[in-house]
Design an enzyme around this catalytic site. Structure first.
Site, short mmCIF file in Angstrom:
data_model
loop_
_atom_site.label_atom_id
_atom_site.label_comp_id
_atom_site.label_asym_id
_atom_site.label_seq_id
_atom_site.Cartn_x
_atom_site.Cartn_y
_atom_site.Cartn_z
N GLN A 1 -2.51 -9.84 78.14
CA GLN A 1 -1.99 -11.16 78.49
C GLN A 1 -2.23 -11.55 79.94
O GLN A 1 -2.09 -12.73 80.29
CB GLN A 1 -0.48 -11.22 78.19
CG GLN A 1 -0.13 -11.28 76.72
CD GLN A 1 -0.49 -12.59 76.06
OE1 GLN A 1 -0.76 -13.59 76.72
NE2 GLN A 1 -0.48 -12.61 74.74
N ALA B 1 -10.59 -10.48 74.20
CA ALA B 1 -11.31 -11.65 74.72
C ALA B 1 -10.60 -12.97 74.46
O ALA B 1 -10.61 -13.86 75.31
CB ALA B 1 -12.71 -11.70 74.11
N CYS C 1 0.97 -11.62 66.42
CA CYS C 1 0.75 -10.54 65.48
C CYS C 1 1.98 -10.27 64.62
O CYS C 1 1.93 -9.53 63.65
CB CYS C 1 0.36 -9.26 66.23
SG CYS C 1 -1.24 -9.40 67.05
#
Length: 346
Positions: free
Chosen positions: A143, A164, A290
């Site tokens: 992050q 990325a 996630c």
């Protein structure tokens, strides 16, 4: 209705520099492991991208291993090592650690032994920034890249994990940075690519995009773009607090990413807020992407001792966010909160 994207911690939009680099890579027909001219051209592009990424991240004397993202990089770095960590770590890291490190009410982690510990640079839910101790075994810098100053060499960490798409590169591409010659047990075995550490034909298109995105992200950071984003974050929190004084901004007492607000409003579940704001035209989340879509209490907020850990809403801004968008979000959010409270009082 104009859609407003306020979920940059989940993924950042693809940068034009990355798109251009990926388009160029698409014209390279060869496999980087082939010895003919076409293969050598692909290998040359791969190694140039590796060098560009290393320079951008201050990792000139280190090895870079390309992966499919930070989740695979975390598994490669952590599997079988039994490292210590905290309950505020991302799921991809938390799955591999012994979560015994203490967390204070602001989300800061106390690291007892850096050489046996894994620690994130910045939390994806609250934005809380950690001090990475020298000698740290594994650092998740996913992050932080492009939003905070980071150089692998001066950080003093042993291994770093990154992805990325958090800084404007393509999804499905990530990397490990580790000391030259560092012993690492391969999880994917086969052709011996990536110095035998991660077999499989490299994602040349994604890797080219990641290197270009990293360079662009570092230029943007140096230009002060994220200082402006931090000002917008402060405007947002001030507007929310004015109409909802009982809303908690998790981690506000600690250094945070310049773009991240985790709002905890008692009695209003995060998933419900996400749906309400989506219908209003705003893309936000209840936590890490996630874990989104799963109805559960935030492990991060629970570790911080925050009551109502199921009532968190994460708003994460980006360089393309405007003050008008921030104020419109605050107005739409407070309007729905007032309606909710009025219906309950009736």
């Amino acid at each position: 209705m104009e859609r407003v994207y306020l979920d940059w911690n989940a993924t950042a939009p693809l940068r034009p520099e990355a798109r251009a680099a990926m388009a160029e890579a698409m014209d390279i027909a060869g496999n980087p492991s082939s010895v003919h001219a076409e293969g050598r051209a692909a290998k040359g592009l791969l190694e140039r991208a590796r060098g560009r990424l290393a320079e951008a991240l201050g990792a000139g004397e280190a090895d870079i291993v390309f992966t499919s993202g930070a989740t695979e990089a975390a598994a490669l770095a952590l599997a079988g090592r039994g490292l210590c960590g905290a309950d505020v770590e991302h799921d991809a890291v938390h799955a591999w650690i012994d979560a015994g490190l203490s967390v204070d009410g602001a989300g800061r982690v106390t690291v007892d032994d850096p050489a046996t510990s894994a620690l994130q640079l910045a939390n994806s839910e609250t934005g809380v920034v950690q001090d990475l101790p020298a000698g740290l075994a594994v650092a998740d810098v996913t992050q932080g890249i492009g939003r905070l100053p980071f150089s692998y060499q001066w950080s003093g960490v042993q291994v770093a994990i990154l992805s990325a798409h958090k800084f404007g590169g393509p999804k499905g591409t990530g990397a490990l940075i580790l000391p030259r010659g560092h012993d690492l047990a391969a999880q994917l075995k086969g052709g011996g690519q990536e110095m035998g550490r991660r077999s499989g034909t490299e994602n040349l298109i994604g890797i080219a995009g990641m290197a270009a995105a990293a360079e662009a992200a570092l230029r943007e950071l140096a230009g002060g773009t994220w200082d402006r984003v931090a000002q917008l974050r402060n405007i947002l929190e001030k507007a929310i607090a004015a109409d909802s004084p009982d809303t908690i901004f998790a981690g506000k007492e600690a250094p945070r990413l310049p773009n991240t607000t985790m709002m905890v409003t008692p009695g209003w579940k995060g998933e419900t807020q996400v749906m309400a704001m989506d219908l209003a035209g705003f893309a936000v989340s209840a936590g890490s992407a996630c874990s989104s879509g799963k109805v559960k209490t935030s492990r991060v907020l629970t570790a911080m001792g925050i009551a109502g850990a199921d009532a968190g809403l994460r708003v994460s801004l980006g360089p393309q966010t405007t003050e008008d968008q921030v104020l419109r979000f605050a107005e739409a959010w407070t309007t729905r909160l007032k309606k909710l409270r009025a219906s309950r009082a009736a």
